[in-house]
Scaffold this motif. Structure first.
Motif, PDB file in Angstrom:
ATOM      1  N   ASP A  83       5.594   9.310   6.206  1.00  7.57           N
ATOM      2  CA  ASP A  83       5.693   8.198   7.163  1.00  7.57           C
ATOM      3  C   ASP A  83       5.942   6.884   6.407  1.00  7.57           C
ATOM      4  N   ARG A  84       6.880   6.100   6.922  1.00  9.71           N
ATOM      5  CA  ARG A  84       7.171   4.774   6.350  1.00  9.71           C
ATOM      6  C   ARG A  84       6.135   3.780   6.868  1.00  9.71           C
ATOM      7  N   VAL A  85       5.541   3.009   5.958  1.00 12.46           N
ATOM      8  CA  VAL A  85       4.485   2.093   6.367  1.00 12.46           C
ATOM      9  C   VAL A  85       4.568   0.759   5.636  1.00 12.46           C
ATOM     10  N   MET A  86       3.997  -0.236   6.277  1.00 10.45           N
ATOM     11  CA  MET A  86       3.743  -1.547   5.704  1.00 10.45           C
ATOM     12  C   MET A  86       2.231  -1.731   5.790  1.00 10.45           C
ATOM     13  N   LEU A  87       1.623  -2.363   4.796  1.00 11.36           N
ATOM     14  CA  LEU A  87       0.169  -2.445   4.777  1.00 11.36           C
ATOM     15  C   LEU A  87      -0.359  -3.791   5.257  1.00 11.36           C
ATOM     16  N   GLN A  88      -1.396  -3.721   6.095  1.00 10.92           N
ATOM     17  CA  GLN A  88      -2.192  -4.899   6.411  1.00 10.92           C
ATOM     18  C   GLN A  88      -2.987  -5.228   5.151  1.00 10.92           C
ATOM     19  N   LEU A 135       6.523   1.467   9.963  1.00  8.57           N
ATOM     20  CA  LEU A 135       7.686   0.664   9.595  1.00  8.57           C
ATOM     21  C   LEU A 135       8.959   1.311  10.124  1.00  8.57           C
ATOM     22  N   PRO A 136       9.703   0.607  10.977  1.00  9.46           N
ATOM     23  CA  PRO A 136      10.955   1.166  11.502  1.00  9.46           C
ATOM     24  C   PRO A 136      11.950   1.477  10.387  1.00  9.46           C
ATOM     25  N   ALA A 137      12.816   2.447  10.634  1.00  8.14           N
ATOM     26  CA  ALA A 137      13.755   2.929   9.609  1.00  8.14           C
ATOM     27  C   ALA A 137      14.717   1.846   9.127  1.00  8.14           C
ATOM     28  N   GLY A 138      15.037   0.888   9.960  1.00  5.65           N
ATOM     29  CA  GLY A 138      16.042  -0.101   9.576  1.00  5.65           C
ATOM     30  C   GLY A 138      15.536  -1.245   8.720  1.00  5.65           C
ATOM     31  N   THR A 142      11.886  -3.986   0.460  1.00  9.76           N
ATOM     32  CA  THR A 142      11.575  -5.291  -0.134  1.00  9.76           C
ATOM     33  C   THR A 142      11.187  -6.305   0.935  1.00  9.76           C
ATOM     34  N   GLU A 143      11.876  -6.301   2.066  1.00  6.94           N
ATOM     35  CA  GLU A 143      11.537  -7.234   3.138  1.00  6.94           C
ATOM     36  C   GLU A 143      10.185  -6.889   3.752  1.00  6.94           C
ATOM     37  N   ALA A 144       9.913  -5.596   3.891  1.00  9.46           N
ATOM     38  CA  ALA A 144       8.627  -5.180   4.448  1.00  9.46           C
ATOM     39  C   ALA A 144       7.475  -5.608   3.546  1.00  9.46           C
ATOM     40  N   ALA A 145       7.661  -5.515   2.236  1.00  5.16           N
ATOM     41  CA  ALA A 145       6.618  -5.937   1.302  1.00  5.16           C
ATOM     42  C   ALA A 145       6.454  -7.448   1.302  1.00  5.16           C
ATOM     43  N   ALA A 146       7.532  -8.175   1.535  1.00  7.55           N
ATOM     44  CA  ALA A 146       7.489  -9.637   1.512  1.00  7.55           C
ATOM     45  C   ALA A 146       6.884 -10.226   2.779  1.00  7.55           C
ATOM     46  N   SER A 299       1.343  -8.696  16.048  1.00  8.81           N
ATOM     47  CA  SER A 299       2.137  -9.614  16.876  1.00  8.81           C
ATOM     48  C   SER A 299       3.278 -10.226  16.070  1.00  8.81           C
ATOM     49  N   ALA A 300       2.981 -10.654  14.849  1.00  7.52           N
ATOM     50  CA  ALA A 300       4.026 -11.223  13.997  1.00  7.52           C
ATOM     51  C   ALA A 300       5.083 -10.174  13.664  1.00  7.52           C
ATOM     52  N   ALA A 301       4.638  -8.946  13.434  1.00 12.96           N
ATOM     53  CA  ALA A 301       5.571  -7.869  13.087  1.00 12.96           C
ATOM     54  C   ALA A 301       6.542  -7.554  14.220  1.00 12.96           C
ATOM     55  N   GLU A 302       6.121  -7.797  15.446  1.00 10.64           N
ATOM     56  CA  GLU A 302       7.032  -7.573  16.572  1.00 10.64           C
ATOM     57  C   GLU A 302       8.257  -8.479  16.456  1.00 10.64           C
ATOM     58  N   LEU A 303       8.041  -9.726  16.038  1.00 14.36           N
ATOM     59  CA  LEU A 303       9.174 -10.625  15.823  1.00 14.36           C
ATOM     60  C   LEU A 303      10.039 -10.147  14.659  1.00 14.36           C
ATOM     61  N   PHE A 304       9.389  -9.690  13.604  1.00 18.21           N
ATOM     62  CA  PHE A 304      10.087  -9.189  12.416  1.00 18.21           C
ATOM     63  C   PHE A 304      10.953  -7.984  12.768  1.00 18.21           C
ATOM     64  N   PHE A 305      10.372  -7.023  13.432  1.00 13.11           N
ATOM     65  CA  PHE A 305      11.104  -5.795  13.763  1.00 13.11           C
ATOM     66  C   PHE A 305      12.221  -6.056  14.772  1.00 13.11           C
ATOM     67  N   ALA A 306      12.077  -7.122  15.567  1.00 18.88           N
ATOM     68  CA  ALA A 306      13.108  -7.487  16.537  1.00 18.88           C
ATOM     69  C   ALA A 306      14.188  -8.370  15.925  1.00 18.88           C
TER      70      ALA A 306
END
Length: 342
Positions: A83-88, A135-138, A142-146, A299-306
Motif C-alpha cells: 500500500d502507498r502511504v504518506m505518514l502523519q 496515497l493516491p497513485a498519481g 517526493t511531493e508526498a514526503a514534502a 483535510s489539508a490532504a484533500e486539497l493536495f490530492f485534488a
C-alpha cells in the motif's frame, strides 16, 4: 538496512551513512519502505543538540515520509503490504481525551516522528498504523514526503488557531520556508488576500506564482511601511510567524486592530520582547501553534490530492548525501522543501 545516523551532536559532518538494525512491526504498527523523506529545521536542531533535550543516540532523524508498507504488525486491519502511504508526522498515545477528540497535537505524550524515535533517514521506518494516510497513485513520492509537516503546521495555524476567513488579509513571513510556501497556498485556497516576505527577486516571483498577491523583499524594503501601504494604513488581519526574534517586532507592528499573530517557531531566537500597551490597546491576539491534529492533515490532504495545493520542492538529494542536504538547508537559499530519496 542503510540509514543516516549521528552518534554525537555537531555539524553536518556528524551524519553517517551506515548499516542500522532493521525495524520490526510492533502490534498495531507497520514498517514502511521509505521512498522519500523531506528535511525540516527540527532535523538541524536535534543534530546540533538542544538545550535540556536528550536525543537518543545513535539517532535517525526524519519526520516527513512517503513510501509503501513493507510489513504489517499483529492487530492491524485495512492495510496491506505494498500500500502507498504518506505518514502523519505526529505521534501520540491515541487514548487520552485529546487524542479521542482528534486534537492529538495536544496530547501530553505527543512527539514528532524522528525526534525521540527513529525517523525516515533510512530505507525503512516503523510507525503506528494510526499514522498512515493512503496515497493516491498519481502523487509523486517526493511531493508526498514534502507535504505533511509543513502543510499540517500551516493548516493548524490558519484554520485551527487564526480561524481564517475569506475576508482576511494574511501576511506570511518567509515565503521560501516549508511553512511559508504551505501557508501561502492554504490561505489563497481559502480566498484570503496573501502578502508575503522573501529575500530577492527570484523568491518574490516564486511566491507570487503560488498565490501571494504582493511580495515584499525583506532585505531591501521596510516591511512594516510596505504592509501599511498595501493595506491603506490598516495592517493585516493575520500574521503567520515562525522566524522568531529577527522578525517578531515588525510582525506585531504589521497587525491591524484586533489582528491575530500565530507563531509556530523561533528559528532565529526565542527571546522576543513585547510592548504590552500595544497588545491591549490594539486588542491583538498572540497565538501559539504546534503541529496539528491528524483530522487537520486529512483535510489539508484533500486539497493536495485534488491538485489545489502542491508542495514546492527546492532540491532532492540521495540519502547517502544527507550531510550535503543539511548544509543546503542551512544556507537559507532554498525555496520550498529539501527531500532525500533512496
Amino acid at each position: 538496512m542503510k540509514a543516516v545516523r549521528f552518534h554525537h551532536h555537531g555539524g553536518a559532518d556528524v551524519l553517517v551513512y551506515e548499516d542500522a538494525p532493521d525495524p520490526a512491526a510492533a502490534p498495531g504498527g507497520v514498517v514502511v519502505r521509505v521512498h522519500a523523506c523531506a528535511l525540516n529545521h527540527l532535523d538541524l536542531w536535534q543534530r546540533r543538540g538542544l538545550e535540556r533535550v536528550v536525543i537518543p543516540l545513535p539517532h535517525i532523524s526524519g519526520a516527513d515520509v512517503a513510501g509503501e508498507i513493507a510489513d504489517v504488525g499483529a492487530g492491524v486491519e485495512g492495510w496491506h503490504r505494498g500500500d502507498r502511504v504518506m505518514l502523519q508526522p505526529g505521534l501520540s498515545c491515541g487514548v487520552c481525551p485529546m487524542c479521542v477528540a482528534g486534537r492529538d497535537n495536544y496530547c501530553a505524550k505527543y512527539d514528532v516522528l524522528g525526534y525521540q524515535s527513529d525517523g525516515g533517514y533510512a530505507e525503512y521506518v516503523a510507525v503506528p498504523a494510526a499514522n498512515l494516510i493512503a496515497l493516491p497513485a498519481g502523487i509523486a513520492w517526493t511531493e508526498a514526503a514534502a507535504f505533511p509537516l509543513s502543510f499540517l503546521t500551516a493548516w493548524h495555524m490558519l484554520h485551527g488557531r487564526a480561524h481564517l476567513t475569506a475576508a482576511d488579509t494574511v501576511l506570511v513571513i518567509a515565503a521560501g520556508s516549508g511553512v511559508g510556501q504551505a501557508a501561502i497556498q492554504i490561505a489563497h485556497a481559502a480566498g484570503s488576500r496573501v502578502i508575503t516576505t522573501a529575500g530577492g527577486a527570484d523568491k518574490l516571483a516564486r511566491a507570487k506564482a503560488i498565490g501571494a498577491e504582493d511580495a515584499i523583499d525583506h532585505y531591501a524594503e521596510d516591511v512594516v511601511k510596505r504592509v501599511k501601504a498595501l493595506t491603506g494604513g490598516r495592517g493585516v488581519d493575520v500574521v503567520i510567524e515562525h522566524v522568531g526574534i529577527a522578525t517578531w517586532d515588525r510582525s506585531v507592528r504589521c497587525l491591524a486592530r484586533g489582528g491575530r499573530l500565530v507563531t509556530c517557531g523561533a528559528t532565529t531566537g526565542h527571546a522576543a520582547s513585547l510592548d504590552l500597551r500595544h497588545l491591549f490597546a490594539r486588542q491583538l491576539s498572540l497565538l501559539g501553534s504546534y503541529m496539528g491534529g491528524k483530522p487537520e492533515l486529512v483535510s489539508a490532504a484533500e486539497l493536495f490530492f485534488a491538485g489545489k495545493v502542491r508542495p514546492v520542492i527546492d532540491r532532492t538529494f540521495p540519502l547517502r548525501e544527507a550531510a550535503a542536504a543539511h548544509r543546503h538547508l542551512e544556507s537559507k537559499s532554498p525555496f520550498g522543501k529539501v527531500v532525500l530519496t533512496p
